[in-house]
Design a protein around this motif. Structure first.
Motif, PDB file in Angstrom:
ATOM      1  N   VAL A  29       1.611 -15.582   7.265  1.00  0.00           N
ATOM      2  CA  VAL A  29       0.282 -15.417   6.705  1.00  0.00           C
ATOM      3  C   VAL A  29      -0.244 -14.092   7.255  1.00  0.00           C
ATOM      4  O   VAL A  29      -0.383 -13.938   8.468  1.00  0.00           O
ATOM      5  CB  VAL A  29      -0.661 -16.572   7.098  1.00  0.00           C
ATOM      6  N   LEU A  30      -0.495 -13.150   6.359  1.00  0.00           N
ATOM      7  CA  LEU A  30      -0.979 -11.835   6.751  1.00  0.00           C
ATOM      8  C   LEU A  30      -2.421 -11.698   6.290  1.00  0.00           C
ATOM      9  O   LEU A  30      -2.701 -11.795   5.096  1.00  0.00           O
ATOM     10  CB  LEU A  30      -0.109 -10.736   6.133  1.00  0.00           C
ATOM     11  N   LEU A  31      -3.304 -11.481   7.230  1.00  0.00           N
ATOM     12  CA  LEU A  31      -4.736 -11.365   6.936  1.00  0.00           C
ATOM     13  C   LEU A  31      -5.184  -9.930   7.202  1.00  0.00           C
ATOM     14  O   LEU A  31      -5.064  -9.448   8.334  1.00  0.00           O
ATOM     15  CB  LEU A  31      -5.539 -12.323   7.820  1.00  0.00           C
ATOM     16  N   ALA A  32      -5.676  -9.258   6.177  1.00  0.00           N
ATOM     17  CA  ALA A  32      -6.134  -7.870   6.315  1.00  0.00           C
ATOM     18  C   ALA A  32      -5.084  -7.050   7.053  1.00  0.00           C
ATOM     19  O   ALA A  32      -5.375  -6.332   7.997  1.00  0.00           O
ATOM     20  CB  ALA A  32      -7.487  -7.799   7.016  1.00  0.00           C
ATOM     21  N   ALA A  33      -3.846  -7.173   6.615  1.00  0.00           N
ATOM     22  CA  ALA A  33      -2.732  -6.492   7.268  1.00  0.00           C
ATOM     23  C   ALA A  33      -2.660  -5.043   6.797  1.00  0.00           C
ATOM     24  O   ALA A  33      -2.504  -4.784   5.606  1.00  0.00           O
ATOM     25  CB  ALA A  33      -1.425  -7.216   6.951  1.00  0.00           C
ATOM     26  N   ASP A  34      -2.759  -4.131   7.738  1.00  0.00           N
ATOM     27  CA  ASP A  34      -2.719  -2.730   7.338  1.00  0.00           C
ATOM     28  C   ASP A  34      -1.293  -2.302   7.031  1.00  0.00           C
ATOM     29  O   ASP A  34      -0.341  -2.735   7.658  1.00  0.00           O
ATOM     30  CB  ASP A  34      -3.382  -1.825   8.369  1.00  0.00           C
ATOM     31  N   ALA A  35      -1.184  -1.450   6.023  1.00  0.00           N
ATOM     32  CA  ALA A  35       0.110  -0.923   5.616  1.00  0.00           C
ATOM     33  C   ALA A  35       0.101   0.601   5.615  1.00  0.00           C
ATOM     34  O   ALA A  35       1.155   1.222   5.690  1.00  0.00           O
ATOM     35  CB  ALA A  35       0.484  -1.444   4.220  1.00  0.00           C
ATOM     36  N   GLN A  36      -1.077   1.196   5.512  1.00  0.00           N
ATOM     37  CA  GLN A  36      -1.203   2.644   5.587  1.00  0.00           C
ATOM     38  C   GLN A  36      -0.883   3.066   7.022  1.00  0.00           C
ATOM     39  O   GLN A  36      -1.261   2.366   7.964  1.00  0.00           O
ATOM     40  CB  GLN A  36      -2.632   3.058   5.217  1.00  0.00           C
ATOM     41  N   PRO A  37      -0.194   4.191   7.216  1.00  0.00           N
ATOM     42  CA  PRO A  37       0.034   4.635   8.591  1.00  0.00           C
ATOM     43  C   PRO A  37      -1.286   4.676   9.370  1.00  0.00           C
ATOM     44  O   PRO A  37      -2.307   5.138   8.862  1.00  0.00           O
ATOM     45  CB  PRO A  37       0.637   6.030   8.418  1.00  0.00           C
TER      46      PRO A  37
END
Length: 185
Positions: A29-37
């Motif tokens: 479960v990923l909550l507000a998971a950042d993907a941008q460097p």
């Protein structure tokens, strides 16, 4: 591990795929998971905060300078942490360069629930969730949901999200808790 699910919020969501690649889990479960460097996101967030005067004079310039060093070819293991974003050591930033959370998640054979707040200025629908959507579009076992009224902490509201709102006691939106509980079943 068939009953252990991994949940991560924000940077914890970013590293959750790395953890799951090292230690198998039943799902994530990923909550507000950042993907941008992160160094790019730091500049975006600083610009947002500066747009309404929430940063001291010159702080945005410092963030931009530090982020440029972090993302550029001059970053070396010997670069002083004091010259880098958040005072984190060069080894941290060099390690992050080689980590793509979306590609790592795509390689995992586990179901995922990805939740995002629509009012989140730290991890955004446009910069971060779009990357998760693009990289996991081929996966039928990935459920992505946006809670439009929620901020980064999944607190509901109607106004644009600002950091001072985080200091008021609140509860995670009940719909978010319901989504997670239902998905886990």
């Amino acid at each position: 591990m068939d009953r252990v699910f991994l949940a991560g919020h924000s940077m914890g969501g970013k590293v959750a795929p790395r953890v799951a690649a090292a230690e198998p889990v039943a799902g994530m479960v990923l909550l507000a998971a950042d993907a941008q460097p992160m160094h790019e996101a730091a500049v975006r967030v600083a610009r947002h905060l500066d747009s309404f005067g929430a940063l001291p004079d010159g702080f945005l310039d410092t963030i931009v300078r530090q982020a440029t060093l972090v993302g550029g070819p001059d970053l070396k293991p010997s670069t002083p942490a004091a010259d880098l974003l958040f005072g984190f050591p060069a080894s941290y930033w060099l390690d992050l360069r080689d980590y793509d959370p979306v590609a790592t998640a795509a390689a995992l054979d586990v179901p995922m629930l990805i939740l995002q707040g629509g009012r989140d200025y730290q991890v955004t629908v446009d910069e971060d969730l779009a990357r998760w959507c693009a990289g996991l579009a081929h996966r039928v076992d990935v459920d992505i949901r946006v809670h439009d009224a929620c901020d980064h902490l999944f607190f509901p509201g109607t106004e644009p999200s600002r950091p001072e709102q985080y200091t008021h006691p609140q509860h995670v939106d009940e719909a978010v808790v319901d989504d997670i509980a239902t998905w886990l079943k």
